[in-house]
Scaffold this motif. Structure first.
Motif, mmCIF file in Angstrom:
data_model
loop_
_atom_site.group_PDB
_atom_site.id
_atom_site.type_symbol
_atom_site.label_atom_id
_atom_site.label_comp_id
_atom_site.label_asym_id
_atom_site.label_seq_id
_atom_site.Cartn_x
_atom_site.Cartn_y
_atom_site.Cartn_z
ATOM 1 N N ASP A 111 0.793 -1.222 0.000
ATOM 2 C CA ASP A 111 0.000 0.000 0.000
ATOM 3 C C ASP A 111 0.831 1.280 0.000
ATOM 4 N N GLU A 241 4.712 -5.838 8.018
ATOM 5 C CA GLU A 241 3.912 -5.215 6.964
ATOM 6 C C GLU A 241 2.631 -6.033 6.794
ATOM 7 N N VAL A 242 1.925 -5.796 5.690
ATOM 8 C CA VAL A 242 0.756 -6.632 5.380
ATOM 9 C C VAL A 242 1.205 -8.083 5.260
ATOM 10 N N LEU A 291 -0.113 -7.072 9.105
ATOM 11 C CA LEU A 291 -0.917 -5.885 9.384
ATOM 12 C C LEU A 291 -2.376 -6.107 9.019
ATOM 13 N N TYR A 304 -8.762 -4.844 5.128
ATOM 14 C CA TYR A 304 -8.366 -4.907 3.720
ATOM 15 C C TYR A 304 -9.417 -5.676 2.925
ATOM 16 N N ASP A 313 -2.015 4.042 3.218
ATOM 17 C CA ASP A 313 -0.698 4.085 3.825
ATOM 18 C C ASP A 313 -0.755 3.430 5.211
ATOM 19 N N PRO A 314 0.216 2.566 5.549
ATOM 20 C CA PRO A 314 0.161 1.882 6.846
ATOM 21 C C PRO A 314 0.221 2.843 8.031
ATOM 22 N N GLU A 315 0.895 3.966 7.883
ATOM 23 C CA GLU A 315 0.935 4.937 8.979
ATOM 24 C C GLU A 315 -0.470 5.450 9.289
ATOM 25 N N ARG A 317 -3.292 3.804 8.720
ATOM 26 C CA ARG A 317 -4.038 2.696 9.349
ATOM 27 C C ARG A 317 -3.681 2.602 10.832
ATOM 28 N N GLY A 363 8.398 -2.229 10.948
ATOM 29 C CA GLY A 363 7.070 -1.854 10.509
ATOM 30 C C GLY A 363 6.110 -1.576 11.645
ATOM 31 N N TYR A 364 4.905 -2.133 11.532
ATOM 32 C CA TYR A 364 3.893 -1.844 12.556
ATOM 33 C C TYR A 364 4.196 -2.538 13.874
ATOM 34 N N PHE A 401 9.003 2.349 8.707
ATOM 35 C CA PHE A 401 8.692 1.674 7.453
ATOM 36 C C PHE A 401 9.743 1.971 6.379
#
Length: 435
Positions: A111, A241-242, A291, A304, A313-315, A317, A363-364, A401
């Motif tokens: 993403d 990440e995802v 994620l 998703y 954007d993951p940030e 989310r 990442g997350y 990230f």
């Protein structure tokens, strides 16, 4: 990637540019000596020519000639007299330059598309990321967007008087680095995508080399060189990440495997009765700790694949998840604890296999480390081999990230340090008096 020692001495005979027992020609010897001097200045500078000669075993006249060429390539600069506390004329100090030579690392993920440009000392010059639905856009549109970002950044660097020594692209999947092809990237839906060939048609100078590598491997290299566990010779990096990828540093070297595919830990089946994975299997580890799994449990209305995907954007989310936690939504803490439990289950296998000192969470995972690590550590302690677990800890990455992009830029820097002749001569070299 060449993993020469920091003091400039190659770690094996193949690193020197020729096969064992085969005499090297003069060009190869000079290239090796240029790298030897450049690495010493990079690691120990500012230092004088005399200090370089003493450390490398090269004579002063040779060092003077090599330094002159490195200056002509824009890789070394003079910093003024250096007083060593001894009697006599002070020597002129040398330092890594790189102000006119840069490195560009890029990343395509589910993403977003990101890029980090650095100088040869690793200082960040440009740091960009855009939300982009690479999963839903397909490889052609994704690579078009990647190419546009690369063109803009190269143009920006040019305005700053900086030429990239190369571009390395990080992709979450199995990569054939020799051809610059993504063999398969399940979460992107890519198969047999020639990334290097596509970027060769972008509006970028043809003499800027482009390479492609796995995102987790590149992030692991970034962590090893400049992250929270820098210098730890045995570590595992998890992307957060995802999709979940892993990079393994063993004995100070990246573990690549026979085909360079090592570290695909996200697709280890951990729950045969679990959810379907985009790779076609059921119960892969990333279906429990990616994620997408956290979003599905913590903010099901934002999962998703459900409804209009306005937040990519993951940030963003994560900001939504943190906002709901601040409002007291109990699903957030419960989801993080569940992710942490499954993370510990998988980490126990990694500890038993690789015996790392640190498992770096990127990442997350890093963003929610205070919620995730306690549950993960508790499960790891219960399931892992006791001696190995006692000597291993989780650590939250501070590279965010951008770890893969930073690692990708680092590969370019490493290539320049290993072969200074890959950087074009900008001004004719002159022989300077030795000091």
């Amino acid at each position: 990637m060449d993993h020469s020692r920091a003091d400039g001495h190659a770690t094996d005979s193949m690193s020197r540019g020729g096969s064992a027992g085969v005499p090297a020609d003069q060009a190869t010897v000079r290239r090796s000596n240029l790298a030897l001097v450049l690495r010493h200045v990079s690691a120990c500078g500012p230092c004088t020519r005399s200090a370089v000669a003493a450390a490398t075993g090269l004579n002063k006249a040779t060092v003077t000639s090599l330094v002159s060429e490195l200056q002509a390539r824009g890789l070394v600069k003079e910093m003024g007299p250096q007083h060593a506390g001894s009697v006599g004329r002070p020597g002129v100090a040398l330092a890594l330059d790189g102000s006119r030579v840069g490195a560009l690392g890029m990343e395509v993920n589910v993403d977003y598309i990101a890029a980090i440009a650095t100088d040869l000392a690793g200082r960040v010059i440009i740091d960009r990321r855009i939300g982009f639905d690479a999963m839903g856009s397909g490889p052609e549109r994704s690579l078009d967007e990647l190419a546009r970002m690369a063109e803009r950044i190269v143009a920006d660097l040019d305005r700053l008087g900086i030429t990239p020594a190369g571009i390395t692209v990080a992709v979450p999947g199995l990569i054939d680095a020799t051809t610059g092809t993504v063999v398969v990237a399940p979460n992107l839906g890519w198969r047999g995508v020639a990334v290097t060939e596509r970027l060769s048609h972008a509006n970028i100078a043809a003499d800027i080399p482009v390479a492609v590598d796995n995102d987790a491997n590149l992030a692991a290299l970034a962590e090893y060189t400049s992250g929270v566990a820098a210098g730890t010779s045995d570590l595992v990096y998890l992307t957060g990440e995802v999709g979940i990828g892993g990079g393994v540093i063993a004995g100070g070297r990246l573990l690549g495997g026979a085909d360079g595919f090592a570290g695909e830990v996200g697709h280890v089946v951990i729950d045969p009765s679990g959810e379907s994975c985009r790779c076609g299997r059921v119960g892969c580890w990333e279906t429990k700790v990616g994620l997408a799994a956290l979003v599905r449990m913590a903010t099901p209305d934002r999962a998703y694949g459900t409804g209009p995907q306005l937040v990519r954007d993951p940030e963003e989310r994560l900001a939504e998840i943190e906002h709901r936690r601040a409002e007291g939504d109990p699903r957030v803490d419960a989801a993080a604890a569940e992710v942490g439990r499954w993370l510990g289950i998988g980490a126990a296998m990694l500890v038993n296999l690789f015996n790392p000192r640190v498992i770096v969470l990127g990442g997350y995972f890093a963003r929610l480390a205070d919620l995730i690590i306690p549950a993960a550590q508790q499960t790891l302690a219960r399931l892992g081999m006791s001696d190995a677990v006692e000597r291993c800890r989780f650590a939250a990455s501070d590279l965010g990230f951008g770890a893969a992009s930073r690692g990708a830029a680092g590969v370019v820097v490493e290539r320049a340090l290993s072969d200074p002749t890959s950087i074009s001569i900008r001004t004719p070299p002159t022989i300077l008096p030795s000091a």
